[in-house]
Motif scaffolding. Structure first.
Motif: not given
Length: 164
Positions: A108-109, A124-125, A149-153, A158-161
């Motif tokens: 759910x993250x 900010x992340x 952000x690269x490591x999280x991907x 999923x990263x929402x910009x």
């Protein structure tokens, strides 16, 4: 700084986020000692020539330097550990010891990256899950936030910009 720590046994790696710190606390103390010794030697010479009014200003100068070095060192000692497990993500935050810990369900993250509209500003992340929000790497510079952000991907998140 973003550091990756692989775990033994095939478990997923964890990330350690730390602020950039050019000098350790011991090096700051040595710098203060050298500046204080030089300033005090010059003050003694000036007092011998009758310029005793410099004494309070040297004291103020050394006090301001000591306070500035302490505050800078305190701010640079912040860290975050992000532990990835198969089902959960744990985030630990602190300075010299663990101060705050959050564990959320990985399914759910939602990761939100806020990109600044002004050049030269850092973004900010945010990690969000079930109403909880945790800011990741608040003390990181722009390049380190991009690495984060690269490591999280790479971990499949999923990263929402979002642009401000």
């Amino acid at each position: 700084m973003v550091a990756i720590h692989p775990r033994p046994g095939g478990q997923e790696a964890s990330l350690t986020l730390t602020a950039n710190q050019s000098m350790s606390w011991q090096q700051n103390i040595m710098l203060f000692g050298c500046v204080a010794a030089f300033s005090l030697m010059m003050t003694v010479v000036m007092v011998l020539f009758g310029a005793w009014l410099v004494v309070p200003f040297v004291g103020l100068e050394l006090a301001a330097l000591a306070i500035g070095l302490y505050i800078t060192s305190l701010q640079a000692s912040r860290w975050q550990h992000i532990h990835f497990n198969r089902d959960t993500i744990a985030i630990e935050t602190g300075r010299y010891r663990l101060e705050h810990s959050v564990q959320v369900s990985r399914a759910w993250v939602v990761i939100t990256a806020v990109q600044p509209s002004q050049p030269g500003s850092t973004g900010q992340v945010w990690l969000s899950c079930h109403g909880q929000q945790v800011r990741l790497g608040a003390f990181l510079n722009h390049d380190d936030l991009q690495k984060l952000m690269h490591h999280l991907e790479a971990k499949g998140l999923m990263i929402h910009l979002r642009e401000v």
